[in-house]
Design a protein around this motif. Sequence first.
Motif, PDB file in Angstrom:
ATOM      1  N   GLU A 138       0.823  -1.210   0.000  1.00 18.37           N
ATOM      2  CA  GLU A 138       0.000   0.000   0.000  1.00 18.37           C
ATOM      3  C   GLU A 138       0.854   1.256   0.000  1.00 18.37           C
ATOM      4  OE1 GLU A 138      -4.220  -0.128   1.563  1.00 18.37           O
ATOM      5  OE2 GLU A 138      -3.150  -1.219   3.136  1.00 18.37           O
ATOM      6  N   GLN A 139       1.964   1.229   0.721  1.00 17.95           N
ATOM      7  CA  GLN A 139       2.862   2.380   0.725  1.00 17.95           C
ATOM      8  C   GLN A 139       3.471   2.616  -0.656  1.00 17.95           C
ATOM      9  OE1 GLN A 139       5.573   1.341   3.883  1.00 17.95           O
ATOM     10  NE2 GLN A 139       4.312   2.309   5.474  1.00 17.95           N
ATOM     11  N   ALA A 140       3.616   1.538  -1.431  1.00 18.54           N
ATOM     12  CA  ALA A 140       4.163   1.656  -2.786  1.00 18.54           C
ATOM     13  C   ALA A 140       3.112   2.073  -3.803  1.00 18.54           C
ATOM     14  CB  ALA A 140       4.803   0.327  -3.208  1.00 18.54           C
ATOM     15  N   GLY A 141       1.841   2.128  -3.388  1.00 20.22           N
ATOM     16  CA  GLY A 141       0.800   2.621  -4.282  1.00 20.22           C
ATOM     17  C   GLY A 141      -0.271   1.624  -4.660  1.00 20.22           C
ATOM     18  N   ALA A 142      -0.240   0.405  -4.091  1.00 24.56           N
ATOM     19  CA  ALA A 142      -1.285  -0.575  -4.395  1.00 24.56           C
ATOM     20  C   ALA A 142      -2.651  -0.041  -3.958  1.00 24.56           C
ATOM     21  CB  ALA A 142      -0.984  -1.900  -3.701  1.00 24.56           C
ATOM     22  N   ILE A 143      -3.686  -0.416  -4.708  1.00 23.87           N
ATOM     23  CA  ILE A 143      -5.045   0.074  -4.476  1.00 23.87           C
ATOM     24  C   ILE A 143      -5.872  -1.027  -3.818  1.00 23.87           C
ATOM     25  CG2 ILE A 143      -7.074   1.149  -5.503  1.00 23.87           C
ATOM     26  CD1 ILE A 143      -4.432   2.691  -5.917  1.00 23.87           C
ATOM     27  N   ARG A 144      -6.558  -0.679  -2.753  1.00 23.67           N
ATOM     28  CA  ARG A 144      -7.385  -1.665  -2.059  1.00 23.67           C
ATOM     29  C   ARG A 144      -8.749  -1.769  -2.743  1.00 23.67           C
ATOM     30  NH1 ARG A 144      -6.783  -4.595   2.297  1.00 23.67           N
ATOM     31  NH2 ARG A 144      -4.857  -3.482   2.829  1.00 23.67           N
ATOM     32  N   LEU A 145      -9.130  -3.003  -3.058  1.00 21.35           N
ATOM     33  CA  LEU A 145     -10.437  -3.282  -3.656  1.00 21.35           C
ATOM     34  C   LEU A 145     -11.288  -4.080  -2.684  1.00 21.35           C
ATOM     35  CD1 LEU A 145      -9.466  -4.292  -7.317  1.00 21.35           C
ATOM     36  CD2 LEU A 145     -10.390  -2.112  -6.530  1.00 21.35           C
ATOM     37  N   THR A 146     -12.592  -3.909  -2.813  1.00 22.72           N
ATOM     38  CA  THR A 146     -13.559  -4.647  -2.001  1.00 22.72           C
ATOM     39  C   THR A 146     -14.704  -5.082  -2.915  1.00 22.72           C
ATOM     40  OG1 THR A 146     -14.913  -2.715  -1.487  1.00 22.72           O
ATOM     41  CG2 THR A 146     -13.016  -3.152  -0.028  1.00 22.72           C
ATOM     42  N   TYR A 184     -23.728  -7.310 -10.515  1.00 18.63           N
ATOM     43  CA  TYR A 184     -23.992  -8.150  -9.349  1.00 18.63           C
ATOM     44  C   TYR A 184     -23.972  -7.235  -8.127  1.00 18.63           C
ATOM     45  CZ  TYR A 184     -24.100 -12.779  -7.161  1.00 18.63           C
ATOM     46  OH  TYR A 184     -24.488 -13.923  -6.514  1.00 18.63           O
ATOM     47  N   PRO A 185     -24.707  -7.558  -7.067  1.00 24.04           N
ATOM     48  CA  PRO A 185     -24.752  -6.653  -5.910  1.00 24.04           C
ATOM     49  C   PRO A 185     -23.355  -6.263  -5.411  1.00 24.04           C
ATOM     50  CG  PRO A 185     -26.373  -8.388  -5.652  1.00 24.04           C
ATOM     51  CD  PRO A 185     -25.581  -8.738  -6.878  1.00 24.04           C
ATOM     52  N   GLN A 186     -23.157  -4.963  -5.208  1.00 26.73           N
ATOM     53  CA  GLN A 186     -21.910  -4.441  -4.652  1.00 26.73           C
ATOM     54  C   GLN A 186     -22.139  -4.195  -3.172  1.00 26.73           C
ATOM     55  OE1 GLN A 186     -21.631  -1.717  -8.465  1.00 26.73           O
ATOM     56  NE2 GLN A 186     -19.764  -1.414  -7.245  1.00 26.73           N
ATOM     57  N   ARG A 187     -21.492  -5.014  -2.344  1.00 24.93           N
ATOM     58  CA  ARG A 187     -21.774  -5.022  -0.914  1.00 24.93           C
ATOM     59  C   ARG A 187     -20.493  -4.904  -0.098  1.00 24.93           C
ATOM     60  NH1 ARG A 187     -25.225 -10.379  -2.086  1.00 24.93           N
ATOM     61  NH2 ARG A 187     -27.357  -9.560  -1.971  1.00 24.93           N
ATOM     62  N   ASP A 188     -20.645  -4.406   1.112  1.00 23.74           N
ATOM     63  CA  ASP A 188     -19.554  -4.429   2.076  1.00 23.74           C
ATOM     64  C   ASP A 188     -19.616  -5.774   2.791  1.00 23.74           C
ATOM     65  OD1 ASP A 188     -17.635  -4.077   3.982  1.00 23.74           O
ATOM     66  OD2 ASP A 188     -18.642  -2.434   5.033  1.00 23.74           O
ATOM     67  N   LEU A 189     -18.691  -6.664   2.431  1.00 20.96           N
ATOM     68  CA  LEU A 189     -18.690  -8.012   2.992  1.00 20.96           C
ATOM     69  C   LEU A 189     -17.527  -8.248   3.943  1.00 20.96           C
ATOM     70  CD1 LEU A 189     -19.611  -9.983  -0.267  1.00 20.96           C
ATOM     71  CD2 LEU A 189     -21.140  -9.307   1.610  1.00 20.96           C
ATOM     72  N   GLY A 190     -16.804  -7.186   4.282  1.00 25.33           N
ATOM     73  CA  GLY A 190     -15.678  -7.346   5.196  1.00 25.33           C
ATOM     74  C   GLY A 190     -14.472  -8.012   4.571  1.00 25.33           C
ATOM     75  N   LEU A 191     -14.378  -8.006   3.247  1.00 30.70           N
ATOM     76  CA  LEU A 191     -13.256  -8.607   2.538  1.00 30.70           C
ATOM     77  C   LEU A 191     -12.562  -7.546   1.699  1.00 30.70           C
ATOM     78  CD1 LEU A 191     -15.072 -11.790   1.157  1.00 30.70           C
ATOM     79  CD2 LEU A 191     -13.470 -11.732   3.076  1.00 30.70           C
ATOM     80  N   SER A 192     -11.268  -7.702   1.514  1.00 24.73           N
ATOM     81  CA  SER A 192     -10.548  -6.783   0.633  1.00 24.73           C
ATOM     82  C   SER A 192      -9.289  -7.445   0.115  1.00 24.73           C
ATOM     83  CB  SER A 192     -10.196  -5.481   1.367  1.00 24.73           C
ATOM     84  OG  SER A 192      -9.219  -5.701   2.371  1.00 24.73           O
ATOM     85  N   TRP A 193      -8.751  -6.870  -0.940  1.00 23.93           N
ATOM     86  CA  TRP A 193      -7.499  -7.338  -1.540  1.00 23.93           C
ATOM     87  C   TRP A 193      -6.836  -6.131  -2.196  1.00 23.93           C
ATOM     88  CZ3 TRP A 193     -12.402  -8.475  -2.906  1.00 23.93           C
ATOM     89  CH2 TRP A 193     -12.850  -8.076  -4.174  1.00 23.93           C
ATOM     90  N   LEU A 194      -5.663  -6.327  -2.760  1.00 27.68           N
ATOM     91  CA  LEU A 194      -4.909  -5.207  -3.327  1.00 27.68           C
ATOM     92  C   LEU A 194      -4.704  -5.387  -4.823  1.00 27.68           C
ATOM     93  CD1 LEU A 194      -2.164  -4.702  -0.585  1.00 27.68           C
ATOM     94  CD2 LEU A 194      -4.282  -3.412  -0.892  1.00 27.68           C
ATOM     95  N   SER A 195      -4.730  -4.266  -5.539  1.00 24.09           N
ATOM     96  CA  SER A 195      -4.490  -4.269  -6.980  1.00 24.09           C
ATOM     97  C   SER A 195      -3.268  -3.406  -7.280  1.00 24.09           C
ATOM     98  CB  SER A 195      -5.716  -3.728  -7.727  1.00 24.09           C
ATOM     99  OG  SER A 195      -5.487  -3.687  -9.126  1.00 24.09           O
ATOM    100  N   MET A 196      -2.382  -3.942  -8.108  1.00 25.90           N
ATOM    101  CA  MET A 196      -1.167  -3.223  -8.496  1.00 25.90           C
ATOM    102  C   MET A 196      -0.619  -3.886  -9.753  1.00 25.90           C
ATOM    103  SD  MET A 196      -0.417  -5.989  -6.640  1.00 25.90           S
ATOM    104  CE  MET A 196      -0.901  -5.462  -5.007  1.00 25.90           C
ATOM    105  N   SER A 197       0.381  -3.280 -10.370  1.00 23.44           N
ATOM    106  CA  SER A 197       1.006  -3.910 -11.528  1.00 23.44           C
ATOM    107  C   SER A 197       1.879  -5.066 -11.073  1.00 23.44           C
ATOM    108  CB  SER A 197       1.854  -2.889 -12.304  1.00 23.44           C
ATOM    109  OG  SER A 197       3.012  -2.541 -11.555  1.00 23.44           O
ATOM    110  N   ARG A 198       2.066  -6.044 -11.952  1.00 23.94           N
ATOM    111  CA  ARG A 198       2.938  -7.174 -11.624  1.00 23.94           C
ATOM    112  C   ARG A 198       4.376  -6.722 -11.354  1.00 23.94           C
ATOM    113  NH1 ARG A 198       3.564 -12.810 -12.763  1.00 23.94           N
ATOM    114  NH2 ARG A 198       5.636 -13.368 -11.998  1.00 23.94           N
ATOM    115  N   PRO A 199       4.955  -5.793 -12.151  1.00 20.22           N
ATOM    116  CA  PRO A 199       6.316  -5.355 -11.835  1.00 20.22           C
ATOM    117  C   PRO A 199       6.437  -4.722 -10.450  1.00 20.22           C
ATOM    118  CG  PRO A 199       5.789  -4.788 -14.104  1.00 20.22           C
ATOM    119  CD  PRO A 199       4.513  -5.270 -13.475  1.00 20.22           C
ATOM    120  N   MET A 200       5.426  -3.945 -10.043  1.00 24.65           N
ATOM    121  CA  MET A 200       5.498  -3.345  -8.718  1.00 24.65           C
ATOM    122  C   MET A 200       5.388  -4.407  -7.630  1.00 24.65           C
ATOM    123  SD  MET A 200       3.797  -2.028  -5.854  1.00 24.65           S
ATOM    124  CE  MET A 200       2.228  -1.191  -5.957  1.00 24.65           C
TER     125      MET A 200
END
Length: 448
Positions: free
Chosen positions: A79-87, A101-117
């Motif tokens: 996250e400090q390098a710039g990864a974006i948190r998705l839910t 599809y329903p967009q809900r707060d399910l208490g789950l998250s992950w990170l999105s970033m480029s493969r090189p980063m």
Amino acid sequence: MSRIVGEHVIVVGAGMGGLAAAKALSAHFDRVTVLERDLLPLDATPRQGTPQARHLHALLAGGLVALNELLPGFETELEQAGAIRLTPQSLRMERPGFDPYPQRDLGLSWLSMSRPMLEFVTRQGVGRQKNIELLGGCRVVEFLALPSGSAVSGVRYETSDGKANTIVADLVVDASGRGVMTLAALESMGFPKTEETEIGIDMAYSTAIFEQPVDAPPAWKGVIVLPAAPRDNRGAFLSPIENNRWIVSVGANHGDAPPGDMEGFLEFAKSLRTSTIYDAIKDAKPIGPIIRFLLPSSVRRRFETVQSFPNGLLPIGDAISRFNPVFGQGMSVAAQEAVILDRLLRARAAQTDPLDGLAAVFFAEIQGVLETPWGIATSDFIYPNTRGERPANFEQRMQFNLGLVRLGAQDPSIHKLMIEVNHLLKPQGALRAPEISERVAKLMATPA
């Protein structure tokens, strides 16, 4: 503190699988040497020999958990390098019958970033381990076997200036991706050809990166468009990455390859079942060239069936199984396998020879990790042209999945469980629990 089980281990390949394996092994060996054919970048740029690294890669939540276990603080560094948190709430999932599809707060998250980063941050974390040596520009050409043919004893490699070298080790871990050298070593040692299971998909995709517009839609951070299979085979992913950019991959299977020019790329995006991604990128500024890639098939090598697998050799990650990249499972599976390897070595440390028979135990232990992604990969048999042996109960499974999708749209707890399975946090069998099966059957008996 784990007991040291060996003096030296060689890891072939410094991709995500090799880096995760090296960190796992560093607690159990005096020295870990990672040999990578590419020169290792000093920043978040793609390695020369990995054109697929420029495509969208997913680090699933299950993979993030595994890497956090191997590299404490890893998630924060990303996250400090710039990864974006998705839910699930910030991801617009468009699937037939549900746009979105329903967009809900399910208490789950992950990170999105480029493969090189992702690789760069991982490489930095692994490189801080004092007993790990990362050597770029070293192309391994052969695994060396003992004269008896009972074990692998080291490797022969060439440096970028053409110099040949031989080094010995207690264990050689093949994280090179294709696993070609493991297969060659087994053949040279007199082992029969390893059984393989293939799902022929001829998956082709093109990827472009865009500046994220200042007026980007506020209702989502990322978009997935799923095709109406089997009559439609075109899908796409849009995901945010570091430096305020979008990475967009469009693809199809069985010969329907997306173009490599921007005009053709946009036309392909426009042809998707929905217009969400096309509308988002049609006026966005592209960055760099469009990259294309083709994967003929998903492959699962059945090393667990090899009798008396040689000591001193252990394939991992893509060398064992390679999945349809649409599902984004490869890096996460490799990380989970590395965690299993770490735990196995801790459990075997008190044995007289902890490395004796390690491969057979490892192959047995990872079958549970492979079961879910491989089960998901078999969904490609929904297309009649898919090559391979279709599961006997395939039609029933697809009908069950349709019902499960309907149930998940109604029930947030089922929706959450579906995401946990897709992100390799829970096994696929969790979706087949009797109470869920009963609810799906009841729902499918009523009109949609």
